[in-house]
Design an enzyme around this catalytic site. Sequence first.
Site, PDB file in Angstrom:
ATOM      1  N   ASN A  24      21.170  30.181 -32.868  1.00 52.40           N
ATOM      2  CA  ASN A  24      20.915  31.488 -33.466  1.00 52.40           C
ATOM      3  C   ASN A  24      21.959  32.489 -33.006  1.00 52.40           C
ATOM      4  O   ASN A  24      22.564  32.321 -31.943  1.00 52.40           O
ATOM      5  CB  ASN A  24      19.546  32.042 -33.032  1.00 52.40           C
ATOM      6  CG  ASN A  24      18.393  31.146 -33.416  1.00 52.40           C
ATOM      7  OD1 ASN A  24      18.350  30.597 -34.511  1.00 52.40           O
ATOM      8  ND2 ASN A  24      17.442  31.009 -32.505  1.00 52.40           N
ATOM      9  N   LYS A  72      17.670  28.026 -28.503  1.00 49.84           N
ATOM     10  CA  LYS A  72      17.449  27.181 -27.334  1.00 49.84           C
ATOM     11  C   LYS A  72      18.387  25.989 -27.306  1.00 49.84           C
ATOM     12  O   LYS A  72      18.853  25.578 -26.248  1.00 49.84           O
ATOM     13  CB  LYS A  72      15.994  26.724 -27.288  1.00 49.84           C
ATOM     14  CG  LYS A  72      14.998  27.879 -27.129  1.00 49.84           C
ATOM     15  CD  LYS A  72      13.627  27.395 -26.754  1.00 49.84           C
ATOM     16  CE  LYS A  72      13.558  26.918 -25.330  1.00 49.84           C
ATOM     17  NZ  LYS A  72      13.807  27.984 -24.347  1.00 49.84           N
ATOM     18  N   GLY A  78       8.199  30.073  -9.307  1.00 52.14           N
ATOM     19  CA  GLY A  78       8.718  28.729  -9.121  1.00 52.14           C
ATOM     20  C   GLY A  78       8.260  27.761 -10.194  1.00 52.14           C
ATOM     21  O   GLY A  78       8.082  28.139 -11.356  1.00 52.14           O
ATOM     22  N   ALA A 129      17.285  33.660 -21.063  1.00 52.70           N
ATOM     23  CA  ALA A 129      17.791  32.281 -21.118  1.00 52.70           C
ATOM     24  C   ALA A 129      17.524  31.485 -19.849  1.00 52.70           C
ATOM     25  O   ALA A 129      18.064  30.398 -19.686  1.00 52.70           O
ATOM     26  CB  ALA A 129      19.292  32.298 -21.405  1.00 52.70           C
ATOM     27  N   ALA A 130      16.670  31.998 -18.979  1.00 55.84           N
ATOM     28  CA  ALA A 130      16.428  31.305 -17.712  1.00 55.84           C
ATOM     29  C   ALA A 130      15.869  29.910 -17.918  1.00 55.84           C
ATOM     30  O   ALA A 130      16.271  28.956 -17.250  1.00 55.84           O
ATOM     31  CB  ALA A 130      15.479  32.129 -16.841  1.00 55.84           C
ATOM     32  N   ALA A 139      21.552  25.692 -28.666  1.00 59.04           N
ATOM     33  CA  ALA A 139      22.903  26.134 -28.307  1.00 59.04           C
ATOM     34  C   ALA A 139      22.965  26.570 -26.852  1.00 59.04           C
ATOM     35  O   ALA A 139      23.911  26.244 -26.127  1.00 59.04           O
ATOM     36  CB  ALA A 139      23.345  27.266 -29.231  1.00 59.04           C
ATOM     37  N   ASN A 140      21.951  27.320 -26.409  1.00 63.22           N
ATOM     38  CA  ASN A 140      21.927  27.748 -25.011  1.00 63.22           C
ATOM     39  C   ASN A 140      21.955  26.559 -24.059  1.00 63.22           C
ATOM     40  O   ASN A 140      22.698  26.540 -23.068  1.00 63.22           O
ATOM     41  CB  ASN A 140      20.671  28.572 -24.728  1.00 63.22           C
ATOM     42  CG  ASN A 140      20.725  29.963 -25.317  1.00 63.22           C
ATOM     43  OD1 ASN A 140      21.781  30.435 -25.716  1.00 63.22           O
ATOM     44  ND2 ASN A 140      19.576  30.610 -25.379  1.00 63.22           N
ATOM     45  N   THR A 179       7.038  25.397 -15.453  1.00 59.66           N
ATOM     46  CA  THR A 179       7.785  26.515 -14.890  1.00 59.66           C
ATOM     47  C   THR A 179       6.927  27.778 -14.901  1.00 59.66           C
ATOM     48  O   THR A 179       6.180  28.034 -15.853  1.00 59.66           O
ATOM     49  CB  THR A 179       9.080  26.771 -15.675  1.00 59.66           C
ATOM     50  OG1 THR A 179       8.756  27.087 -17.045  1.00 59.66           O
ATOM     51  CG2 THR A 179       9.976  25.543 -15.649  1.00 59.66           C
ATOM     52  N   LEU A 180       7.059  28.584 -13.843  1.00 62.79           N
ATOM     53  CA  LEU A 180       6.242  29.785 -13.673  1.00 62.79           C
ATOM     54  C   LEU A 180       7.095  31.013 -13.353  1.00 62.79           C
ATOM     55  O   LEU A 180       6.645  31.924 -12.666  1.00 62.79           O
ATOM     56  CB  LEU A 180       5.211  29.557 -12.556  1.00 62.79           C
ATOM     57  CG  LEU A 180       4.204  28.432 -12.799  1.00 62.79           C
ATOM     58  CD1 LEU A 180       3.382  28.165 -11.548  1.00 62.79           C
ATOM     59  CD2 LEU A 180       3.293  28.760 -13.982  1.00 62.79           C
ATOM     60  N   GLY A 181       8.326  31.038 -13.835  1.00 57.88           N
ATOM     61  CA  GLY A 181       9.182  32.200 -13.631  1.00 57.88           C
ATOM     62  C   GLY A 181       9.431  32.458 -12.152  1.00 57.88           C
ATOM     63  O   GLY A 181       9.833  31.568 -11.400  1.00 57.88           O
TER      64      GLY A 181
END
Length: 300
Positions: free
Chosen positions: A13, A42, A217, A242-243, A44-45, A212-214
């Site tokens: 995108n 997602k 962790g 984009a993390a 491309a990233n 994943t929980l930002g």
Amino acid sequence: MRQTRVVVVGSANMDLVGTGPALPRPGETVLGSDFVMVPGGKGANQAIAAARAGASCAFLGALGSDAFGVTLRARITAAGVDTGQLRVVYGASGVALVMVNTAGENAILVTPGANASFLGLTDGELDAVRQADVLVAQVEIPLETVTAAAVAARQAGTRVILNAAPARPLPDELLAAVDLLVVNETEAQALTGRGRDEPEALRELVPRAVLTLGGEGAWYVDRDGARTHVPAVKVDVVDSTAAGDAFTAALAVAWGEGREVLDAVRWAAAAGAACVRRLGASVALPHRAEIDALYAPPAD
């Protein structure tokens, strides 16, 4: 160390990113401060992130015939990704409208454009999947395409990492071909009906999973009984857009290079932390040296 071969199947995108003091509520207009236009999606990233993390990476997807499509191909190629089989279809490319507040939280509206037409994998695309060490996929493109790629990878002995984002039901045929599932809390809830307190529910679906929980962790679980918390790497957050893509790509690269999967999760956590320090999606994805600088192996 042999360079790992990663193939990413997914979306591309153009991200239109605006920042402001708060995310607008329904019907509200908020005066923003900055604007950038950068490649995203997602797929491309994750392809760009895998290349920057040290992989030999090819990207399979579809772009529109518009100006955004031309720019997207040029930017993805410039990042070191093989775009030789990236399709161009008549019409609009995918676009993401991204709003980011000063706390780094975001709200995103995606119009898929050409991504929705990415159907029927060619022999060349299937060969690329079969020759990879790791296939990485998401679900921003048609599920039948993701499933076909995953099944071909499984039959060829290629590892399959599925980032099941955005949250949606998944067919049994796809789940049966997945080696490692990566989801956030919302996506885990959609798949299992259970959230952060029961990550082990994910291993009922796949052999290995990461929840994943930002900033809290991630949990790693597998069918051998592992249930391990991997702490987040503490950094100042600018933009978390984009993390997750940085995390998933780094996980694929590290696992493909032969690291134990739990160590690969730790290295991926460092990649996610490196990413949130900058504004934007693809422009914030870290290079290998940045990941290594934040990576902290467990103490003996």
